[in-house]
Design a protein around this motif. Structure first.
Motif, PDB file in Angstrom:
ATOM      1  N   LYS A  58      22.959  42.653  45.806  1.00  0.00           N
ATOM      2  CA  LYS A  58      22.560  43.018  47.175  1.00  0.00           C
ATOM      3  C   LYS A  58      21.997  41.842  47.971  1.00  0.00           C
ATOM      4  O   LYS A  58      22.274  41.702  49.154  1.00  0.00           O
ATOM      5  CB  LYS A  58      21.525  44.149  47.143  1.00  0.00           C
ATOM      6  CG  LYS A  58      22.013  45.400  46.453  1.00  0.00           C
ATOM      7  CD  LYS A  58      23.215  45.999  47.136  1.00  0.00           C
ATOM      8  CE  LYS A  58      23.688  47.244  46.449  1.00  0.00           C
ATOM      9  NZ  LYS A  58      25.036  47.259  46.029  1.00  0.00           N
ATOM     10  N   GLU A  59      21.195  40.994  47.334  1.00  0.00           N
ATOM     11  CA  GLU A  59      20.572  39.870  48.049  1.00  0.00           C
ATOM     12  C   GLU A  59      20.912  38.556  47.371  1.00  0.00           C
ATOM     13  O   GLU A  59      21.020  38.494  46.147  1.00  0.00           O
ATOM     14  CB  GLU A  59      19.056  40.058  48.104  1.00  0.00           C
ATOM     15  CG  GLU A  59      18.628  41.235  48.944  1.00  0.00           C
ATOM     16  CD  GLU A  59      17.123  41.318  49.109  1.00  0.00           C
ATOM     17  OE1 GLU A  59      16.389  40.610  48.402  1.00  0.00           O
ATOM     18  OE2 GLU A  59      16.677  42.103  49.959  1.00  0.00           O
ATOM     19  N   TYR A  60      21.069  37.522  48.210  1.00  0.00           N
ATOM     20  CA  TYR A  60      21.422  36.197  47.718  1.00  0.00           C
ATOM     21  C   TYR A  60      20.477  35.161  48.311  1.00  0.00           C
ATOM     22  O   TYR A  60      20.448  34.971  49.529  1.00  0.00           O
ATOM     23  CB  TYR A  60      22.858  35.845  48.126  1.00  0.00           C
ATOM     24  CG  TYR A  60      23.880  36.668  47.399  1.00  0.00           C
ATOM     25  CD1 TYR A  60      24.430  36.229  46.203  1.00  0.00           C
ATOM     26  CD2 TYR A  60      24.288  37.903  47.897  1.00  0.00           C
ATOM     27  CE1 TYR A  60      25.357  36.990  45.530  1.00  0.00           C
ATOM     28  CE2 TYR A  60      25.220  38.666  47.233  1.00  0.00           C
ATOM     29  CZ  TYR A  60      25.753  38.208  46.049  1.00  0.00           C
ATOM     30  OH  TYR A  60      26.671  38.977  45.378  1.00  0.00           O
ATOM     31  N   PRO A  61      19.706  34.476  47.461  1.00  0.00           N
ATOM     32  CA  PRO A  61      18.904  33.365  47.974  1.00  0.00           C
ATOM     33  C   PRO A  61      19.823  32.152  48.173  1.00  0.00           C
ATOM     34  O   PRO A  61      20.679  31.872  47.329  1.00  0.00           O
ATOM     35  CB  PRO A  61      17.885  33.111  46.851  1.00  0.00           C
ATOM     36  CG  PRO A  61      18.534  33.637  45.622  1.00  0.00           C
ATOM     37  CD  PRO A  61      19.481  34.728  46.048  1.00  0.00           C
ATOM     38  N   ILE A  62      19.674  31.493  49.296  1.00  0.00           N
ATOM     39  CA  ILE A  62      20.480  30.288  49.567  1.00  0.00           C
ATOM     40  C   ILE A  62      19.574  29.180  50.082  1.00  0.00           C
ATOM     41  O   ILE A  62      18.466  29.429  50.546  1.00  0.00           O
ATOM     42  CB  ILE A  62      21.608  30.561  50.600  1.00  0.00           C
ATOM     43  CG1 ILE A  62      21.024  31.009  51.947  1.00  0.00           C
ATOM     44  CG2 ILE A  62      22.611  31.561  50.081  1.00  0.00           C
ATOM     45  CD1 ILE A  62      22.034  31.057  53.064  1.00  0.00           C
ATOM     46  N   GLU A  63      20.063  27.968  49.975  1.00  0.00           N
ATOM     47  CA  GLU A  63      19.401  26.806  50.553  1.00  0.00           C
ATOM     48  C   GLU A  63      20.402  26.152  51.496  1.00  0.00           C
ATOM     49  O   GLU A  63      21.583  26.023  51.162  1.00  0.00           O
ATOM     50  CB  GLU A  63      18.996  25.819  49.454  1.00  0.00           C
ATOM     51  CG  GLU A  63      17.983  26.373  48.476  1.00  0.00           C
ATOM     52  CD  GLU A  63      17.710  25.388  47.356  1.00  0.00           C
ATOM     53  OE1 GLU A  63      17.233  24.272  47.641  1.00  0.00           O
ATOM     54  OE2 GLU A  63      18.006  25.739  46.194  1.00  0.00           O
ATOM     55  N   TYR A  64      19.926  25.726  52.660  1.00  0.00           N
ATOM     56  CA  TYR A  64      20.830  25.112  53.632  1.00  0.00           C
ATOM     57  C   TYR A  64      20.102  24.031  54.424  1.00  0.00           C
ATOM     58  O   TYR A  64      18.879  24.009  54.512  1.00  0.00           O
ATOM     59  CB  TYR A  64      21.409  26.170  54.574  1.00  0.00           C
ATOM     60  CG  TYR A  64      20.386  26.764  55.505  1.00  0.00           C
ATOM     61  CD1 TYR A  64      20.217  26.264  56.793  1.00  0.00           C
ATOM     62  CD2 TYR A  64      19.570  27.818  55.089  1.00  0.00           C
ATOM     63  CE1 TYR A  64      19.259  26.806  57.638  1.00  0.00           C
ATOM     64  CE2 TYR A  64      18.625  28.360  55.917  1.00  0.00           C
ATOM     65  CZ  TYR A  64      18.473  27.848  57.194  1.00  0.00           C
ATOM     66  OH  TYR A  64      17.529  28.379  58.025  1.00  0.00           O
ATOM     67  N   ILE A  65      20.910  23.138  54.983  1.00  0.00           N
ATOM     68  CA  ILE A  65      20.390  22.086  55.849  1.00  0.00           C
ATOM     69  C   ILE A  65      21.391  21.877  56.980  1.00  0.00           C
ATOM     70  O   ILE A  65      22.600  21.929  56.755  1.00  0.00           O
ATOM     71  CB  ILE A  65      20.155  20.769  55.067  1.00  0.00           C
ATOM     72  CG1 ILE A  65      19.528  19.701  55.953  1.00  0.00           C
ATOM     73  CG2 ILE A  65      21.441  20.254  54.453  1.00  0.00           C
ATOM     74  CD1 ILE A  65      19.099  18.443  55.203  1.00  0.00           C
ATOM     75  N   THR A  66      20.899  21.683  58.180  1.00  0.00           N
ATOM     76  CA  THR A  66      21.747  21.399  59.324  1.00  0.00           C
ATOM     77  C   THR A  66      21.736  19.894  59.544  1.00  0.00           C
ATOM     78  O   THR A  66      20.726  19.328  59.962  1.00  0.00           O
ATOM     79  CB  THR A  66      21.243  22.138  60.586  1.00  0.00           C
ATOM     80  OG1 THR A  66      21.188  23.535  60.280  1.00  0.00           O
ATOM     81  CG2 THR A  66      22.159  21.910  61.765  1.00  0.00           C
TER      82      THR A  66
END
Length: 192
Positions: A58-66
């Motif tokens: 149901k939930e997904y932890p993600i890491e991102y950078i712009t």
């Protein structure tokens, strides 16, 4: 002169380190209204294998950078598809599909989002790693999206099963043959 060189070195590595540590964490939720299916073709007729969203986390932890205004890179943004969740409509096609993707030995198809580069408002190119039967391939393909409290992300990813070292099943002494090209068609409803 040595002091100037030392200061420049410290500033450079300090900036590099802070840039690396600037990934942001977020948890996204894929809603049950989402749809995903794999479509294939034989020399006789096509088939659809629809994914039951109950098999999805149901939930997904993600890491991102712009990096730039239109470019986002991701870490640990992996969507795992339990192969038991695919239903192709009838027993023999289900059996053939699961033999094709070797679901007994490899019970998950992994889709890892690496980056998104926005092209224009509402469309982007996504770069993903797809892992099927322990073979991983990188693919770039167009996606459409809408923003809001619930975002809609849709697209079609074309794959060649030979790229994943998969051998298409043949039926009736080779008279019915599954073609090499398949497509993953998805329409994900995502809440941040």
């Amino acid at each position: 002169m040595k002091n100037v060189l030392l200061i420049v070195t410290v500033l450079f590595f300090g900036a590099f380190t802070s840039a690396q540590n600037s990934f942001q964490n977020k948890t996204v939720k894929i809603l049950p209204k989402s749809k995903l299916k794999i479509t294939g073709d034989t020399n006789i007729k096509s088939f659809d294998c629809v994914f039951d969203m109950k098999f999805l986390q149901k939930e997904y932890p993600i890491e991102y950078i712009t990096d730039e205004p239109n470019h986002v890179r991701f870490k640990n943004a992996v969507l795992g598809l339990n192969t038991k969740g695919f239903d192709c409509g009838n027993g023999p096609i289900n059996s053939d599909f699961h033999k094709l993707i070797q679901s007994e030995k490899y019970p998950h198809i992994l889709i890892e989002l690496l980056e998104i580069r926005r092209q224009q408002e509402g469309s982007a190119n996504a770069v993903v790693n797809i892992t099927i039967a322990e073979t991983r391939k990188e693919h770039t393909f167009p996606v459409e999206f809408s923003k809001g409290e619930v975002s809609n992300i849709s697209g079609i990813l074309m794959l060649d099963i030979k790229d994943f070292k998969l051998e298409p099943p043949k039926k009736l002494f080779g008279m019915i043959v599954v073609k090499d090209d398949i497509e993953i068609n998805f329409n994900l409803k995502v809440k941040k």
